[in-house]
Write a protein that holds these residues in place. Structure first.
Motif, PDB file in Angstrom:
ATOM      1  N   ASP A  81     -74.583  48.125 -63.605  1.00 47.88           N
ATOM      2  CA  ASP A  81     -74.747  49.573 -63.683  1.00 47.88           C
ATOM      3  C   ASP A  81     -75.062  50.008 -65.100  1.00 47.88           C
ATOM      4  O   ASP A  81     -74.834  49.296 -66.059  1.00 47.88           O
ATOM      5  N   LYS A  82     -75.616  51.193 -65.168  1.00 47.20           N
ATOM      6  CA  LYS A  82     -75.701  51.943 -66.411  1.00 47.20           C
ATOM      7  C   LYS A  82     -74.560  52.936 -66.302  1.00 47.20           C
ATOM      8  O   LYS A  82     -74.441  53.647 -65.312  1.00 47.20           O
ATOM      9  N   GLY A  83     -73.718  52.945 -67.270  1.00 49.78           N
ATOM     10  CA  GLY A  83     -72.574  53.840 -67.144  1.00 49.78           C
ATOM     11  C   GLY A  83     -71.749  53.834 -68.400  1.00 49.78           C
ATOM     12  O   GLY A  83     -72.219  53.413 -69.456  1.00 49.78           O
ATOM     13  N   PRO A  84     -70.508  54.247 -68.256  1.00 48.83           N
ATOM     14  CA  PRO A  84     -69.669  54.386 -69.444  1.00 48.83           C
ATOM     15  C   PRO A  84     -69.251  53.051 -70.059  1.00 48.83           C
ATOM     16  O   PRO A  84     -68.888  52.998 -71.215  1.00 48.83           O
ATOM     17  N   GLY A  85     -69.312  51.980 -69.268  1.00 54.78           N
ATOM     18  CA  GLY A  85     -68.829  50.690 -69.762  1.00 54.78           C
ATOM     19  C   GLY A  85     -67.315  50.619 -69.691  1.00 54.78           C
ATOM     20  O   GLY A  85     -66.645  51.607 -69.403  1.00 54.78           O
ATOM     21  N   ILE A  86     -66.792  49.438 -69.938  1.00 59.90           N
ATOM     22  CA  ILE A  86     -65.350  49.205 -69.905  1.00 59.90           C
ATOM     23  C   ILE A  86     -64.883  48.955 -71.340  1.00 59.90           C
ATOM     24  O   ILE A  86     -65.229  47.926 -71.925  1.00 59.90           O
ATOM     25  N   PRO A  87     -64.102  49.884 -71.921  1.00 55.11           N
ATOM     26  CA  PRO A  87     -63.687  49.730 -73.317  1.00 55.11           C
ATOM     27  C   PRO A  87     -62.785  48.511 -73.553  1.00 55.11           C
ATOM     28  O   PRO A  87     -62.865  47.868 -74.580  1.00 55.11           O
ATOM     29  N   ASP A  88     -61.890  48.214 -72.592  1.00 57.25           N
ATOM     30  CA  ASP A  88     -60.935  47.123 -72.753  1.00 57.25           C
ATOM     31  C   ASP A  88     -60.862  46.339 -71.447  1.00 57.25           C
ATOM     32  O   ASP A  88     -60.137  46.719 -70.520  1.00 57.25           O
ATOM     33  N   ILE A  89     -61.613  45.239 -71.368  1.00 57.30           N
ATOM     34  CA  ILE A  89     -61.687  44.459 -70.128  1.00 57.30           C
ATOM     35  C   ILE A  89     -60.327  43.882 -69.760  1.00 57.30           C
ATOM     36  O   ILE A  89     -59.936  43.893 -68.587  1.00 57.30           O
ATOM     37  N   ASP A  90     -59.572  43.384 -70.745  1.00 59.13           N
ATOM     38  CA  ASP A  90     -58.244  42.831 -70.448  1.00 59.13           C
ATOM     39  C   ASP A  90     -57.341  43.877 -69.807  1.00 59.13           C
ATOM     40  O   ASP A  90     -56.629  43.586 -68.838  1.00 59.13           O
ATOM     41  N   LEU A  91     -57.380  45.091 -70.308  1.00 57.07           N
ATOM     42  CA  LEU A  91     -56.584  46.173 -69.744  1.00 57.07           C
ATOM     43  C   LEU A  91     -57.082  46.513 -68.329  1.00 57.07           C
ATOM     44  O   LEU A  91     -56.277  46.702 -67.417  1.00 57.07           O
ATOM     45  N   ALA A  92     -58.385  46.549 -68.152  1.00 51.56           N
ATOM     46  CA  ALA A  92     -58.971  46.864 -66.838  1.00 51.56           C
ATOM     47  C   ALA A  92     -58.624  45.805 -65.793  1.00 51.56           C
ATOM     48  O   ALA A  92     -58.612  46.098 -64.597  1.00 51.56           O
ATOM     49  N   MET A  93     -58.328  44.595 -66.228  1.00 47.48           N
ATOM     50  CA  MET A  93     -57.970  43.511 -65.309  1.00 47.48           C
ATOM     51  C   MET A  93     -56.511  43.581 -64.866  1.00 47.48           C
ATOM     52  O   MET A  93     -56.103  42.864 -63.956  1.00 47.48           O
ATOM     53  N   GLN A  94     -55.717  44.451 -65.472  1.00 47.14           N
ATOM     54  CA  GLN A  94     -54.304  44.578 -65.100  1.00 47.14           C
ATOM     55  C   GLN A  94     -54.153  45.404 -63.828  1.00 47.14           C
ATOM     56  O   GLN A  94     -54.741  46.485 -63.708  1.00 47.14           O
ATOM     57  N   GLU A  95     -53.377  44.876 -62.884  1.00 43.86           N
ATOM     58  CA  GLU A  95     -53.139  45.596 -61.632  1.00 43.86           C
ATOM     59  C   GLU A  95     -52.520  46.951 -61.922  1.00 43.86           C
ATOM     60  O   GLU A  95     -51.585  47.065 -62.714  1.00 43.86           O
ATOM     61  N   GLY A  96     -53.074  47.987 -61.296  1.00 42.19           N
ATOM     62  CA  GLY A  96     -52.539  49.337 -61.439  1.00 42.19           C
ATOM     63  C   GLY A  96     -53.188  50.167 -62.533  1.00 42.19           C
ATOM     64  O   GLY A  96     -53.016  51.376 -62.557  1.00 42.19           O
ATOM     65  N   TYR A  97     -53.938  49.523 -63.430  1.00 37.05           N
ATOM     66  CA  TYR A  97     -54.624  50.289 -64.478  1.00 37.05           C
ATOM     67  C   TYR A  97     -55.896  50.891 -63.881  1.00 37.05           C
ATOM     68  O   TYR A  97     -56.696  50.191 -63.265  1.00 37.05           O
ATOM     69  N   SER A  98     -56.075  52.191 -64.052  1.00 37.25           N
ATOM     70  CA  SER A  98     -57.236  52.858 -63.474  1.00 37.25           C
ATOM     71  C   SER A  98     -57.723  53.999 -64.359  1.00 37.25           C
ATOM     72  O   SER A  98     -56.922  54.702 -64.962  1.00 37.25           O
ATOM     73  N   THR A  99     -59.035  54.140 -64.405  1.00 41.60           N
ATOM     74  CA  THR A  99     -59.648  55.287 -65.078  1.00 41.60           C
ATOM     75  C   THR A  99     -60.391  56.153 -64.061  1.00 41.60           C
ATOM     76  O   THR A  99     -61.240  56.953 -64.429  1.00 41.60           O
ATOM     77  N   ALA A 100     -60.056  55.970 -62.781  1.00 41.82           N
ATOM     78  CA  ALA A 100     -60.744  56.710 -61.719  1.00 41.82           C
ATOM     79  C   ALA A 100     -60.490  58.211 -61.853  1.00 41.82           C
ATOM     80  O   ALA A 100     -59.379  58.638 -62.161  1.00 41.82           O
ATOM     81  N   PRO A 101     -61.527  59.013 -61.583  1.00 44.07           N
ATOM     82  CA  PRO A 101     -61.352  60.465 -61.632  1.00 44.07           C
ATOM     83  C   PRO A 101     -60.518  60.965 -60.447  1.00 44.07           C
ATOM     84  O   PRO A 101     -60.336  60.261 -59.456  1.00 44.07           O
TER      85      PRO A 101
END
Length: 146
Positions: A81-101
């Motif tokens: 995708d073209k988009g905002p990107g993931i600032p911290d992949i390790d954090l994004a891989m943690q269960e329960g971490y979400s930046t969903a609107p």
């Protein structure tokens, strides 16, 4: 597997924020794999990972592509995708971490399980992301000889 040697590539365009059509690409991927005679356990793993990747495109990007590539040795699902990107992949891989609107959460999505579920289903996973540019997710599945 039926028919011996085959190689298939299919591209699905996924629109950002289109929750009404969300899941259609991963459903098509599941259908294709079943038609190829891929083992049902592997079809399930690929389908789950493809669905999670597709939902990430719908929720977090400005749209993108979900690609399926099948060879006699492997299945690769790619989400780009073209988009905002993931600032911290390790954090994004943690269960329960979400930046969903909020809209995604109201619809029951965005629980922070997408990337962890993809990793759990995949034999190998590659994530490349640049903030402000986009994300490339490559999900690999090995086809075991039967």
């Amino acid at each position: 597997m039926t028919g011996g040697y085959y190689s298939i590539e299919q591209v699905f365009h996924v629109k950002a924020g289109d929750f009404a059509s969300a899941g259609e690409a991963s459903s098509q991927i599941k259908k294709i794999l079943k038609q190829l005679g891929i083992d049902s356990t592997l079809v399930r793993r690929v389908s789950i990972a493809a669905y999670e990747a597709e939902m990430n495109l719908v929720i977090h990007s400005v749209g993108g592509e979900l690609k399926l590539k099948v060879t006699p040795q492997s299945i690769v699902v790619t989400a780009e995708d073209k988009g905002p990107g993931i600032p911290d992949i390790d954090l994004a891989m943690q269960e329960g971490y979400s930046t969903a609107p909020e809209i995604a959460r109201e619809l029951g999505f965005g629980a922070g399980m997408g990337l962890p579920n993809i990793k759990r289903c995949a034999d190998r996973l590659n994530i490349q992301s640049k903030v402000g540019e986009g994300t490339l997710l490559e999900i690999y599945f090995d086809i075991k000889a039967r």
